[in-house]
Design a protein around this motif. Structure first.
Motif, PDB file in Angstrom:
ATOM      1  N   SER A  23     -51.651  -0.834 100.800  1.00  0.00           N
ATOM      2  CA  SER A  23     -50.741  -1.363 101.816  1.00  0.00           C
ATOM      3  C   SER A  23     -49.284  -1.156 101.416  1.00  0.00           C
ATOM      4  O   SER A  23     -48.425  -0.978 102.287  1.00  0.00           O
ATOM      5  CB  SER A  23     -51.017  -2.841 102.071  1.00  0.00           C
ATOM      6  N   PHE A  24     -48.991  -1.162 100.092  1.00  0.00           N
ATOM      7  CA  PHE A  24     -47.625  -0.905  99.650  1.00  0.00           C
ATOM      8  C   PHE A  24     -47.214   0.525  99.982  1.00  0.00           C
ATOM      9  O   PHE A  24     -46.087   0.779 100.410  1.00  0.00           O
ATOM     10  CB  PHE A  24     -47.484  -1.135  98.143  1.00  0.00           C
ATOM     11  N   ALA A  63     -46.578   0.805 103.751  1.00  0.00           N
ATOM     12  CA  ALA A  63     -45.299   0.174 104.088  1.00  0.00           C
ATOM     13  C   ALA A  63     -44.136   1.054 103.649  1.00  0.00           C
ATOM     14  O   ALA A  63     -43.155   1.222 104.389  1.00  0.00           O
ATOM     15  CB  ALA A  63     -45.202  -1.198 103.434  1.00  0.00           C
ATOM     16  N   GLY A  91     -41.647   2.597 106.462  1.00  0.00           N
ATOM     17  CA  GLY A  91     -40.242   2.199 106.339  1.00  0.00           C
ATOM     18  C   GLY A  91     -39.353   3.393 106.039  1.00  0.00           C
ATOM     19  O   GLY A  91     -38.254   3.522 106.586  1.00  0.00           O
ATOM     20  N   VAL A 146     -46.420  -2.981 113.322  1.00  0.00           N
ATOM     21  CA  VAL A 146     -46.294  -4.095 112.369  1.00  0.00           C
ATOM     22  C   VAL A 146     -47.652  -4.412 111.764  1.00  0.00           C
ATOM     23  O   VAL A 146     -47.763  -4.639 110.553  1.00  0.00           O
ATOM     24  CB  VAL A 146     -45.682  -5.337 113.054  1.00  0.00           C
ATOM     25  N   ALA A 150     -48.323  -1.367 109.291  1.00  0.00           N
ATOM     26  CA  ALA A 150     -47.438  -1.119 108.155  1.00  0.00           C
ATOM     27  C   ALA A 150     -46.862  -2.379 107.524  1.00  0.00           C
ATOM     28  O   ALA A 150     -46.256  -2.295 106.458  1.00  0.00           O
ATOM     29  CB  ALA A 150     -46.296  -0.210 108.591  1.00  0.00           C
ATOM     30  N   GLY A 151     -47.009  -3.521 108.130  1.00  0.00           N
ATOM     31  CA  GLY A 151     -46.490  -4.758 107.542  1.00  0.00           C
ATOM     32  C   GLY A 151     -44.991  -4.712 107.344  1.00  0.00           C
ATOM     33  O   GLY A 151     -44.221  -4.463 108.263  1.00  0.00           O
ATOM     34  N   ALA A 152     -44.568  -4.916 106.095  1.00  0.00           N
ATOM     35  CA  ALA A 152     -43.138  -4.963 105.779  1.00  0.00           C
ATOM     36  C   ALA A 152     -42.444  -3.633 106.048  1.00  0.00           C
ATOM     37  O   ALA A 152     -41.230  -3.606 106.278  1.00  0.00           O
ATOM     38  CB  ALA A 152     -42.940  -5.359 104.321  1.00  0.00           C
ATOM     39  N   GLY A 153     -43.174  -2.539 106.055  1.00  0.00           N
ATOM     40  CA  GLY A 153     -42.571  -1.240 106.361  1.00  0.00           C
ATOM     41  C   GLY A 153     -42.038  -1.166 107.776  1.00  0.00           C
ATOM     42  O   GLY A 153     -41.163  -0.357 108.078  1.00  0.00           O
ATOM     43  N   ALA A 154     -42.542  -2.029 108.653  1.00  0.00           N
ATOM     44  CA  ALA A 154     -42.070  -2.061 110.037  1.00  0.00           C
ATOM     45  C   ALA A 154     -41.201  -3.278 110.330  1.00  0.00           C
ATOM     46  O   ALA A 154     -40.417  -3.253 111.268  1.00  0.00           O
ATOM     47  CB  ALA A 154     -43.256  -2.043 110.995  1.00  0.00           C
ATOM     48  N   THR A 155     -41.331  -4.343 109.539  1.00  0.00           N
ATOM     49  CA  THR A 155     -40.558  -5.551 109.832  1.00  0.00           C
ATOM     50  C   THR A 155     -39.224  -5.610 109.104  1.00  0.00           C
ATOM     51  O   THR A 155     -38.306  -6.259 109.580  1.00  0.00           O
ATOM     52  CB  THR A 155     -41.358  -6.824 109.479  1.00  0.00           C
TER      53      THR A 155
END
Length: 118
Positions: A2-3, A6, A10, A54, A57-62
């Motif tokens: 997931s890292f 992201a 991002g 989101v 990608a989680g934090a890559g999109a937020t």
């Protein structure tokens, strides 16, 4: 894994901004990029297209500016459902208040601790 996802998503969002600055006329400033990304995030969120990114990608999109626009739009949509039309004006600010306050506090602390070179 997931890292890595992201980081890639991002990074691709940042590459889009950099290409936008490099390949367009010289009157495009970083402020134009900022407004464009926040607006694009809000519009994509309003059409339901940003939430799947989101989720993927989680934090890559937020974390990028488009994520801020997404948060503003989602806050306004939620507040309209709960409070009516007045929520359109207050919901986005309520949803992003922590991020805005954090930016102001860290900006102030940085300005106090460091002196710019002339």
């Amino acid at each position: 894994m997931s890292f890595l996802i992201a980081f890639i998503v991002g990074g691709l969002i940042c590459v889009i901004g950099q290409l936008w600055m490099d390949l367009t006329r010289s009157s495009i400033t970083p402020a134009h990029i900022l407004v464009g990304f926040v607006t694009a995030g809000a519009i994509l969120s309003a059409f339901g297209l940003y939430q799947p990114l989101v989720d993927f990608a989680g934090a890559g999109a937020t974390i990028p500016l488009s994520g801020f626009g997404h948060t503003l739009a989602q806050g306004a949509i939620r507040a309209v459902q709960q409070k009516g039309l007045l929520g359109a004006f207050t919901g986005g600010v309520e949803a992003t208040a922590v991020g805005i306050a954090t930016a102001v506090i860290f900006g102030y602390v940085t300005a106090v601790l460091f002196n710019p070179r002339s």
